[in-house]
Design an enzyme around this catalytic site. Structure first.
Site, PDB file in Angstrom:
ATOM      1  N   GLU A   1       0.823  -1.208   0.000  1.00  0.00           N
ATOM      2  CA  GLU A   1       0.000   0.000   0.000  1.00  0.00           C
ATOM      3  C   GLU A   1       0.860   1.262   0.000  1.00  0.00           C
ATOM      4  O   GLU A   1       0.540   2.247  -0.669  1.00  0.00           O
ATOM      5  CB  GLU A   1      -0.929  -0.005   1.216  1.00  0.00           C
ATOM      6  CG  GLU A   1      -2.079  -0.982   1.109  1.00  0.00           C
ATOM      7  CD  GLU A   1      -3.033  -0.654  -0.026  1.00  0.00           C
ATOM      8  OE1 GLU A   1      -3.331   0.539  -0.233  1.00  0.00           O
ATOM      9  OE2 GLU A   1      -3.461  -1.589  -0.724  1.00  0.00           O
TER      10      GLU A   1
ATOM     11  N   CYS B   1     -16.575   3.288 -19.539  1.00  0.00           N
ATOM     12  CA  CYS B   1     -17.908   3.320 -18.917  1.00  0.00           C
ATOM     13  C   CYS B   1     -18.824   2.223 -19.449  1.00  0.00           C
ATOM     14  O   CYS B   1     -19.672   1.695 -18.720  1.00  0.00           O
ATOM     15  CB  CYS B   1     -18.562   4.689 -19.154  1.00  0.00           C
ATOM     16  SG  CYS B   1     -17.687   6.074 -18.390  1.00  0.00           S
TER      17      CYS B   1
ATOM     18  N   CYS C   1     -18.407  -0.912 -17.372  1.00  0.00           N
ATOM     19  CA  CYS C   1     -18.298  -0.742 -15.918  1.00  0.00           C
ATOM     20  C   CYS C   1     -19.547  -1.297 -15.237  1.00  0.00           C
ATOM     21  O   CYS C   1     -20.676  -1.000 -15.651  1.00  0.00           O
ATOM     22  CB  CYS C   1     -18.134   0.734 -15.575  1.00  0.00           C
ATOM     23  SG  CYS C   1     -18.083   1.055 -13.791  1.00  0.00           S
TER      24      CYS C   1
ATOM     25  N   CYS D   1     -24.284   5.622 -12.335  1.00  0.00           N
ATOM     26  CA  CYS D   1     -23.167   6.577 -12.250  1.00  0.00           C
ATOM     27  C   CYS D   1     -23.608   7.922 -12.810  1.00  0.00           C
ATOM     28  O   CYS D   1     -23.886   8.064 -14.007  1.00  0.00           O
ATOM     29  CB  CYS D   1     -21.958   6.052 -13.019  1.00  0.00           C
ATOM     30  SG  CYS D   1     -20.574   7.203 -13.036  1.00  0.00           S
TER      31      CYS D   1
END
Length: 352
Positions: free
Chosen positions: A41, A203, A206, A212
């Site tokens: 991370e 998109c 997705c 969205c």
């Protein structure tokens, strides 16, 4: 759809997508433990996955446990980090490893608040460790997740502003499920990294496209808001690449804090200064050749640094003080394991 129903629906659709399309073979997804999750991370902050993978693999091979990291010399840690940039991350890794081993019996805390007390661990990184390594409910909000949620809810404004960031945290908390928490943290990062990218988001494929708001508005590229541009100042310096007759190069260690903290660099000279005067002052009449290379630019977050390399060939190795391990003659054929600033590494490659 109610806010609660929308939150549940988002997590369910994201997890369904993860089951068939999410990334499951990244190096840090194997042999999962708090140490490996934490290191990955930190490396992934402001750095792409493809860049991080070889660094993570090499780091784990050399320092497989938090105890190994705590016992390592700082130069070795910075050497393994060389090329990743943002070196304060590496120094904080080292500090945190020492704290975990010396004060916490080698065990990472399993709460966000306790993890945030350690150097270099923020709220999102802590959430990733808690959810992925300990599989306990916790929220993440790294750059990828910010982008997904900002577009899904059409949250206007730059996330660097407090009110925008607070709104995104509220949204992230509302969406976070109580089950499959590790998979949910991973899939939200995956969506941002692979589909909901900064430019040309995919998109059409997705799993969140139905609700969205940015897609519905037709302007996903407007979210999240951009950081206000500012003109960066320019600093200049001459970088002295000083060679002794054996071909070794003089390096100096930077102070622990500040730009390139703890890294090894070539000596620097003000751009107006005369390298010949510097040589006379420090080496006497030992310089036999001085060559000037074209300048190049290295950009930090808050200024441009224009550097002019000056090649100085010495007739004999001067008897300069190498006090307190702050200077060394660097042998490119048998290099020592030290942390090198990125421009220095580039200059070494050019010399070769």
């Amino acid at each position: 759809m109610t806010d609660q129903r929308l939150a549940i629906d988002l997590s369910q659709r994201a997890l369904q997508w993860f089951d068939h399309s999410g990334r499951k073979d990244l190096p840090w997804q194997k042999d999962i433990n708090p140490y490996r999750v934490w290191v990955s991370e930190i490396m992934l902050q402001q750095t792409q996955v493809t860049t991080v993978i070889p660094y993570f693999q090499r780091f784990m091979q050399e320092l497989p446990t938090v105890q190994d990291l705590a016992a390592a010399e700082e130069d070795r840690v910075l050497h393994l980090w060389t090329g990743l940039g943002y070196y304060s991350r590496a120094r904080n890794l080292h500090k945190t490893a020492k704290t975990v081993c010396e004060q916490l019996n080698g065990q990472f805390p399993n709460t966000v608040d306790q993890l945030c007390d350690l150097p270099g661990i923020g709220r999102s990184t802590a959430g990733a460790i808690v959810s992925i390594a300990f599989q306990l409910p916790a929220t993440i909000l790294d750059g990828n997740v910010k982008r997904v949620l900002a577009r899904f809810h059409a949250v206007a404004g730059w996330p660097g502003k407090g009110e925008v960031m607070n709104r995104l945290w509220q949204i992230a908390e509302a969406h976070a499920p109580q089950t499959r928490v590790a998979d949910y943290s991973q899939v939200m990062m995956d969506l941002g990294a692979t589909l909901c990218t900064r430019s040309k988001p995919a998109c059409g494929i997705c799993p969140l496209k139905q609700d969205c708001l940015a897609r519905i508005q037709g302007n996903p590229q407007d979210y999240p808001g951009k950081k206000p541009k500012k003109i960066l100042p320019v600093k200049t310096a001459q970088i002295l690449i000083i060679k002794n007759p054996a071909g070794e190069l003089l390096l100096e260690k930077r102070p622990p804090s500040g730009i390139w903290g703890g890294l090894w660099v070539f000596p620097q000279l003000d751009s107006e200064a005369d390298p010949s005067d510097y040589c006379q002052q420090h080496f006497g009449k030992t310089a036999v050749k001085i060559e000037r290379w074209p300048h190049f630019r290295h950009t930090f977050s808050h200024y441009h640094f224009d550097m002019t390399p000056i090649i100085i060939q010495l007739q004999k190795t001067p008897s300069i003080a190498m006090e307190a391990n702050q200077r060394l003659w660097y042998n490119r054929q048998q290099p020592v394991e030290i942390g090198l600033a990125a421009p220095i590494k580039k200059l070494l490659a050019k010399l070769d």
